[in-house]
Scaffold this motif. Structure first.
Motif, mmCIF file in Angstrom:
data_model
loop_
_atom_site.group_PDB
_atom_site.id
_atom_site.type_symbol
_atom_site.label_atom_id
_atom_site.label_comp_id
_atom_site.label_asym_id
_atom_site.label_seq_id
_atom_site.Cartn_x
_atom_site.Cartn_y
_atom_site.Cartn_z
ATOM 1 N N ALA A 1 0.837 -1.211 0.000
ATOM 2 C CA ALA A 1 0.000 0.000 0.000
ATOM 3 C C ALA A 1 0.870 1.258 0.000
ATOM 4 O O ALA A 1 0.569 2.227 -0.708
ATOM 5 N N LEU A 2 1.950 1.234 0.775
ATOM 6 C CA LEU A 2 2.873 2.374 0.792
ATOM 7 C C LEU A 2 3.541 2.552 -0.569
ATOM 8 O O LEU A 2 3.761 3.683 -1.028
ATOM 9 N N ASP A 3 3.829 1.450 -1.207
ATOM 10 C CA ASP A 3 4.440 1.502 -2.541
ATOM 11 C C ASP A 3 3.478 2.124 -3.554
ATOM 12 O O ASP A 3 3.895 2.895 -4.432
ATOM 13 N N LYS A 4 2.184 1.824 -3.428
ATOM 14 C CA LYS A 4 1.179 2.349 -4.365
ATOM 15 C C LYS A 4 1.072 3.868 -4.305
ATOM 16 O O LYS A 4 0.691 4.504 -5.286
ATOM 17 N N VAL A 5 1.386 4.459 -3.145
ATOM 18 C CA VAL A 5 1.320 5.920 -3.038
ATOM 19 C C VAL A 5 2.710 6.553 -3.020
ATOM 20 O O VAL A 5 2.868 7.739 -2.702
ATOM 21 N N GLY A 6 3.727 5.765 -3.355
ATOM 22 C CA GLY A 6 5.055 6.316 -3.587
ATOM 23 C C GLY A 6 5.865 6.691 -2.363
ATOM 24 O O GLY A 6 6.783 7.514 -2.445
ATOM 25 N N ILE A 7 5.567 6.106 -1.214
ATOM 26 C CA ILE A 7 6.352 6.446 -0.013
ATOM 27 C C ILE A 7 6.844 5.182 0.719
ATOM 28 O O ILE A 7 6.978 5.182 1.941
ATOM 29 N N LEU A 8 7.134 4.144 -0.045
ATOM 30 C CA LEU A 8 7.670 2.918 0.550
ATOM 31 C C LEU A 8 8.964 3.190 1.306
ATOM 32 O O LEU A 8 9.220 2.586 2.362
ATOM 33 N N ASP A 9 9.750 4.134 0.819
ATOM 34 C CA ASP A 9 11.032 4.449 1.457
ATOM 35 C C ASP A 9 10.875 5.110 2.824
ATOM 36 O O ASP A 9 11.837 5.230 3.587
ATOM 37 N N LYS A 10 9.639 5.524 3.155
ATOM 38 C CA LYS A 10 9.382 6.181 4.454
ATOM 39 C C LYS A 10 8.797 5.214 5.483
ATOM 40 O O LYS A 10 8.398 5.633 6.572
ATOM 41 N N ALA A 11 8.748 3.924 5.167
ATOM 42 C CA ALA A 11 8.045 2.947 6.004
ATOM 43 C C ALA A 11 8.473 2.985 7.468
ATOM 44 O O ALA A 11 7.641 2.838 8.370
ATOM 45 N N TYR A 12 9.773 3.186 7.730
ATOM 46 C CA TYR A 12 10.273 3.109 9.112
ATOM 47 C C TYR A 12 10.610 4.484 9.691
ATOM 48 O O TYR A 12 11.289 4.595 10.712
ATOM 49 N N VAL A 13 10.096 5.522 9.034
ATOM 50 C CA VAL A 13 10.264 6.894 9.522
ATOM 51 C C VAL A 13 9.067 7.245 10.409
ATOM 52 O O VAL A 13 7.942 6.828 10.144
ATOM 53 N N ARG A 14 9.341 8.016 11.479
ATOM 54 C CA ARG A 14 8.233 8.475 12.323
ATOM 55 C C ARG A 14 7.368 9.462 11.546
ATOM 56 O O ARG A 14 7.873 10.296 10.786
ATOM 57 N N VAL A 15 6.061 9.375 11.749
ATOM 58 C CA VAL A 15 5.122 10.209 11.006
ATOM 59 C C VAL A 15 5.368 11.702 11.243
ATOM 60 O O VAL A 15 5.218 12.511 10.330
ATOM 61 N N ASP A 16 5.771 12.063 12.467
ATOM 62 C CA ASP A 16 5.964 13.491 12.744
ATOM 63 C C ASP A 16 7.185 14.076 12.028
ATOM 64 O O ASP A 16 7.435 15.281 12.104
ATOM 65 N N GLN A 17 7.933 13.246 11.328
ATOM 66 C CA GLN A 17 9.056 13.741 10.534
ATOM 67 C C GLN A 17 8.681 13.941 9.056
ATOM 68 O O GLN A 17 9.525 14.322 8.241
#
Length: 260
Positions: free
Chosen positions: A129-145
């Protein structure tokens, strides 16, 4: 298919939010709901997933009478309908992946809910799902960043992970800058076309609505005053939808110009 039959919604304080709504929305449509602030746009889309109960009439989603659902039936029904909010509704102190995995919690046994453990299949679906919206590389980043646009895409990924038939979006780009708004709207359009997911969006930006939606529903004082193809929306129709409130129409158009 979504069908409104003579639907009315009156709030406890006596305010009539919707009146005599008759609409059919087919699977795979991209519909934008436009109108003045307080016209009933949010109420209309929130009735579809029972966030608001209708007062009169009937509302069907794939032949299910939404008003008849109770308890667990409502929860199961809502699994098929994703909801995207202006405020994102994310847990900002944890990772992007964990926010997407939350979509699986209702289906998990109690011990998984307590321990916060997910299956490998659920993790795979979340990453897809993250890949479908182009942010797979952010999977392990905190949301507030993340930026506001990235956070909205996390919210969209969380919705996609539950494999919905319908996505309801309540002013999804209202708090985003013009460049980010375009990226998010492109995501909605691509998901609508590639996955055949119905998108019903309440949106303030008129020209963005006209650019991305196939169909426009214009609401004025709780009633549908226009329902047709985006290409058929004229200045006269916009004036009718906005009830002669030229200032708000101008503001919506000016904001739209900034967002396209």
């Amino acid at each position: 298919m979504i069908e409104f039959i003579n639907v009315e919604k009156v709030y406890p304080n006596g305010t009539k939010a919707l009146e005599n709504i008759n609409l059919k929305i087919d699977q795979g449509e991209f519909v934008a709901v436009i109108g003045l602030s307080g016209a009933g746009k949010s109420t209309l889309i929130r009735c579809i997933n029972r966030m608001h109960d209708i007062t009169d009439g009937k509302l069907y989603v794939d032949e299910t009478n939404v008003s008849n659902l109770k308890g667990k039936q409502i929860r199961r029904f809502r699994r098929r309908i994703g909801m995207i909010f202006q405020s994102f509704n994310l847990v900002t102190r944890t990772t992007v992946l964990k926010n997407v995995l939350v979509s699986f919690v209702p289906d998990n046994p109690l011990w998984r809910k307590i321990t916060g453990l997910y299956t490998q299949e659920q993790k795979r679906k979340a990453l897809e799902a993250l890949d479908k919206v182009g942010i797979l590389d952010k999977a392990y980043v905190r949301v507030d960043q993340l930026s506001g646009g990235q956070q909205q895409r996390v919210a969209l990924a969380r919705t996609l992970a539950q494999n919905p038939d319908i996505i309801l979006a309540d002013e999804p780009i209202a708090s985003l800058d013009p460049v980010t708004s375009k990226l998010v709207m492109d995501d909605f359009k691509r998901i609508n076309q590639e996955l055949n997911i119905s998108v019903i969006m309440n949106i303030h930006h008129v020209e963005v609505a006209l650019e991305y939606a196939d169909r426009i529903i214009g609401i004025r004082k709780g009633e549908v005053v226009f329902d047709g193809e985006s290409a058929k929306v004229t200045d006269e129709i916009l004036h009718e939808i906005y009830s002669g409130n030229i200032e708000e129409l101008k503001a919506a158009l000016e904001e739209s110009h900034a967002h396209v």
